[in-house]
Design a protein around this motif. Structure first.
Motif, PDB file in Angstrom:
ATOM      1  N   VAL A   1       2.530  -7.540  12.070  1.00  0.00           N
ATOM      2  CA  VAL A   1       2.022  -6.626  11.049  1.00  0.00           C
ATOM      3  C   VAL A   1       1.354  -7.470   9.976  1.00  0.00           C
ATOM      4  O   VAL A   1       1.973  -8.377   9.414  1.00  0.00           O
ATOM      5  CB  VAL A   1       3.140  -5.772  10.433  1.00  0.00           C
ATOM      6  CG1 VAL A   1       2.537  -4.624   9.620  1.00  0.00           C
ATOM      7  CG2 VAL A   1       4.079  -5.224  11.504  1.00  0.00           C
TER       8      VAL A   1
ATOM      9  N   LEU B   1       0.386  -0.090   9.486  1.00  0.00           N
ATOM     10  CA  LEU B   1       0.570  -0.098  10.937  1.00  0.00           C
ATOM     11  C   LEU B   1       1.416   1.102  11.318  1.00  0.00           C
ATOM     12  O   LEU B   1       2.499   1.315  10.758  1.00  0.00           O
ATOM     13  CB  LEU B   1       1.261  -1.380  11.400  1.00  0.00           C
ATOM     14  CG  LEU B   1       1.554  -1.432  12.905  1.00  0.00           C
ATOM     15  CD1 LEU B   1       0.272  -1.667  13.701  1.00  0.00           C
ATOM     16  CD2 LEU B   1       2.588  -2.498  13.239  1.00  0.00           C
TER      17      LEU B   1
ATOM     18  N   SER C   1       6.627  -4.929   1.330  1.00  0.00           N
ATOM     19  CA  SER C   1       6.425  -4.098   2.507  1.00  0.00           C
ATOM     20  C   SER C   1       7.256  -2.833   2.354  1.00  0.00           C
ATOM     21  O   SER C   1       8.335  -2.855   1.757  1.00  0.00           O
ATOM     22  CB  SER C   1       6.810  -4.828   3.802  1.00  0.00           C
ATOM     23  OG  SER C   1       8.186  -5.142   3.809  1.00  0.00           O
TER      24      SER C   1
ATOM     25  N   VAL D   1       4.622  -0.021   7.266  1.00  0.00           N
ATOM     26  CA  VAL D   1       4.856   0.354   8.663  1.00  0.00           C
ATOM     27  C   VAL D   1       5.384   1.787   8.656  1.00  0.00           C
ATOM     28  O   VAL D   1       6.360   2.091   7.969  1.00  0.00           O
ATOM     29  CB  VAL D   1       5.868  -0.582   9.353  1.00  0.00           C
ATOM     30  CG1 VAL D   1       6.056  -0.166  10.816  1.00  0.00           C
ATOM     31  CG2 VAL D   1       5.414  -2.030   9.275  1.00  0.00           C
TER      32      VAL D   1
END
Length: 252
Positions: free
Chosen positions: A29, A35, A154, A188
């Protein structure tokens, strides 16, 4: 907020309640991208997300964050679940202030920052409400704000809009895109909805079952607008799923 870290799965095997789910999966990633993980129910999407978060250790292989092995949870990797994970005894403001506290924000400035987030997610006037007094869509807005307020590098989201009605879901998708644009990080996002994957993702990873953990990894045309033609990528996703009879489980 930075544009995010890199995460990498290096030949991992994963199991859930003792049952093997993922075998020899490698996937990277990139910093700053969204993603999407998609695929049929039971293929291991949520299990992979838990491994990325440090909530689940792989049976084999490694999970790496900026090249360092992940051995547990970390505030740089925030998680947003589908189920309501807000603290029920804390108000909207207090839930967001908790994330600010955990990132080390001085107490004197937390209230003003929390109020700014509340305004940004469209909940002005609801700062003192408890989660039980909010609709599902409103609670998800608070979860999004709390996840981003901690300034993670993230954000890992496990079907956060799956329980919402179609209109509220579309509103939350737009809010996520706008908020991510203002506070960029690596994201993600797990979904079984192909159209949601195409709208949100920079890339889509199609997971499968039975020895084929990564069936396809596809770039999605941009910008993120409804009028952009993504039919070719949609066809590739459907083809990847249809090869093993999983198609009907993801077209909703």
């Amino acid at each position: 907020m930075t544009s995010g870290m890199s995460l990498r799965l290096d030949g991992i095997d994963l199991s859930y309640t003792g049952t093997p789910v993922i075998s020899d999966l490698s996937l990277e990633v990139r910093p700053g991208e969204i993603l999407i993980l998609t695929g049929p129910s039971g293929c291991g999407k949520s299990t992979v997300l838990r491994a990325l978060a440090g909530l689940l250790r792989p049976d084999a292989g490694r999970v790496l964050a900026d090249g360092a092995q992940v051995t547990g949870t970390n505030r740089d990797r925030a998680v947003v679940f589908q189920d309501n994970a807000l603290l029920p005894w804390r108000t909207v403001r207090s839930n967001i202030e908790l994330a600010l506290k955990l990132r080390g924000e001085p107490r004197a400035g937390r209230k003003a920052l929390a109020e700014k987030w509340i305004d940004e997610i469209g909940l002005t006037g609801f700062a003192d409400f408890l989660p039980k007094s909010l609709s599902g869509g409103m609670r998800q807005r608070v979860q999004l704000a709390r996840g981003l307020a901690g300034a993670p590098r993230s954000v890992l989201m496990d079907e956060p809009f799956g329980a919402l009605d179609s209109q509220t879901r579309a509103t939350m998708q737009r809010l996520l895109i706008d908020t991510w644009g203002t506070h960029p990080t690596m994201l993600v996002f797990v979904t079984h909805d192909v159209d949601e994957a195409l709208l949100l993702g920079d890339r889509v990873a199609v997971l499968g079952r039975a020895g084929a953990p990564l069936r396809a990894l596809l770039d999605v045309p941009r910008p993120r607008e409804l009028g952009v033609d993504r039919s070719a990528v949609r066809a590739d996703i459907i083809t990847a799923l249809d090869h093993s009879g999983d198609l009907t489980e993801v077209l909703i």
